[in-house]
Design an enzyme around this catalytic site. Sequence first.
Site, mmCIF file in Angstrom:
data_model
loop_
_atom_site.group_PDB
_atom_site.id
_atom_site.type_symbol
_atom_site.label_atom_id
_atom_site.label_comp_id
_atom_site.label_asym_id
_atom_site.label_seq_id
_atom_site.Cartn_x
_atom_site.Cartn_y
_atom_site.Cartn_z
ATOM 1 N N PHE A 110 -32.980 -1.530 19.170
ATOM 2 C CA PHE A 110 -33.368 -1.084 17.823
ATOM 3 C C PHE A 110 -32.741 0.248 17.446
ATOM 4 O O PHE A 110 -32.635 0.577 16.268
ATOM 5 C CB PHE A 110 -34.894 -1.008 17.710
ATOM 6 C CG PHE A 110 -35.527 0.238 18.250
ATOM 7 C CD1 PHE A 110 -35.913 1.273 17.404
ATOM 8 C CD2 PHE A 110 -35.778 0.385 19.606
ATOM 9 C CE1 PHE A 110 -36.514 2.420 17.888
ATOM 10 C CE2 PHE A 110 -36.391 1.525 20.103
ATOM 11 C CZ PHE A 110 -36.758 2.548 19.243
ATOM 12 N N LYS A 111 -32.314 1.014 18.442
ATOM 13 C CA LYS A 111 -31.716 2.319 18.149
ATOM 14 C C LYS A 111 -30.453 2.190 17.294
ATOM 15 O O LYS A 111 -30.051 3.126 16.607
ATOM 16 C CB LYS A 111 -31.395 3.051 19.448
ATOM 17 C CG LYS A 111 -32.556 3.191 20.423
ATOM 18 C CD LYS A 111 -33.671 4.045 19.887
ATOM 19 C CE LYS A 111 -34.849 4.120 20.845
ATOM 20 N NZ LYS A 111 -34.626 4.942 22.025
ATOM 21 N N ASP A 112 -29.819 1.005 17.318
ATOM 22 C CA ASP A 112 -28.612 0.797 16.513
ATOM 23 C C ASP A 112 -28.872 0.967 15.019
ATOM 24 O O ASP A 112 -27.986 1.395 14.275
ATOM 25 C CB ASP A 112 -28.042 -0.603 16.750
ATOM 26 C CG ASP A 112 -27.428 -0.773 18.128
ATOM 27 O OD1 ASP A 112 -26.839 0.197 18.628
ATOM 28 O OD2 ASP A 112 -27.546 -1.872 18.693
#
Length: 499
Positions: A110-112
């Site tokens: 999800f950090k993308d």
Amino acid sequence: MELFHSTRSTDVTVTAKQAIRKGIADDGGLFVSDGLGSVTVDVDTLVGKTYQEIALTVLSALLPGFSEAELKECVAGAYGQQWKDETITPLKELGDDYILELFHGPTSAFKDVALQMLPRLMAHTTSGTDAASPTQRVLILTATSGDTGKAALEGFAGVDSTGIVVFYPAGQVSEVQRLQMVTQQGANVSVVAVRGNFDDAQSSVKNIFGDTLLGFDIDAQSHTRLSSANSINVGRLVPQVVYYFAAYAQLLASQVINNGDEVDFVVPTGNFGDILAGYYAMRLGLPVGKLVVASDKNNVLYDFLTTGIYDRNREFFTTISPSMDILISSNLERMLYYFSDGDTELISRLMSDLASTGRYEVPTEIMSKIRQVFDCGWADEDQVREAIADCWDQNHYVIDPHTACAYHVLNTTEGTPMAPRIILSTASPYKFPRAVLEALGQSAPASDFTCMDALHEFSDMEIPSNLRTLEGMAPRFTGEIDVADMAEYVKDMATQFAQ
């Protein structure tokens, strides 16, 4: 234009661009804007819009000072062909509930969502009268518990006038996570293991930012300003607000809800950034019932929300959900600022107590307001494994250990009556193939990559190519240092990248 200031003082104000470029305030506080919520988003207008269109609307409300043209350029670059699903964050049914898949970006985490955006935002902070400093070069410092490191490396690799250093806790990330980082290409990147846990690395990075003499020395020697890619940087935090609106818009489009109906979000979180983004969405007008904090065995957030006492003086556990193995949740400081109605003196005292004693206690009246918004739960290691198995048995759907914490909490908390509940799924299960395979009752081969193949054979879920192709890649970075040596390492890297 709404300005930003530290959670610990209103004496110095900066623009959104300056806040992003600086990363953290000079007094160690985090940047906040008292204008949060002064501009709201009409969710009914988002139905049928693309993720990119929703992102432009939401970010325009959160980042005053960026022009529409600048934001359009950033959004187009951040959410393009590097995503495996054109909806960016698809919402899927999970029994009677829903799951928001946030792992279709280039690093399968999800950090993308934020770290494809942050470098593009930062690129617009270096010119014009709004620039934070005449210094053009930036060195990004990032401490990671597993996923932030690779996502930040992927976002900043090759960016002009920018270097990035990633610190990760030695032996406390999955093998796939480690390989993602240490094989990263790019002349402007560096990765090093730190002997200690994530909290040790994160605290040291924050201390480096607060070391004024070190900052002056680095600027003088290499004309470089330090900044952050962790969610302490407001430019990392606010892109995450978008997917809360995108999830709600998808429910509206499928006629599961009507505009104004409340929705619960169950969020696996360690540093409190992912769920704080949900609170920001709420302030912007998103109809949220409860924001439910899902913790692993390192349940410091659960204890805080139930007792009002934040205490990091406890045993640290290394778990199969390593990205949540955190005892110092930095973004909690922003939440406390807003729920204390901007009481910077209180925030300064609480953070001072945390630094000196490892604990603080929040006044009862503030905790009462917090509990109206936030609920919580946690899962131990056995419960995480059981959640992975149960999700497969009940839904024929594979989840990673972090998402499994949220799945367990969803099934053990009541939720808002009649409100749909959405789990935020934070990573591909193929980043943790051994833990997932074993939880599903399958024997795990010696190699994590053979584990990927076995999990694919069992579930028929596609393996992300960016993960499977890591096998056999030679590590570029093999160094390991003590926490005490991190500042000197940063200084050396600033000099090296400037040459």
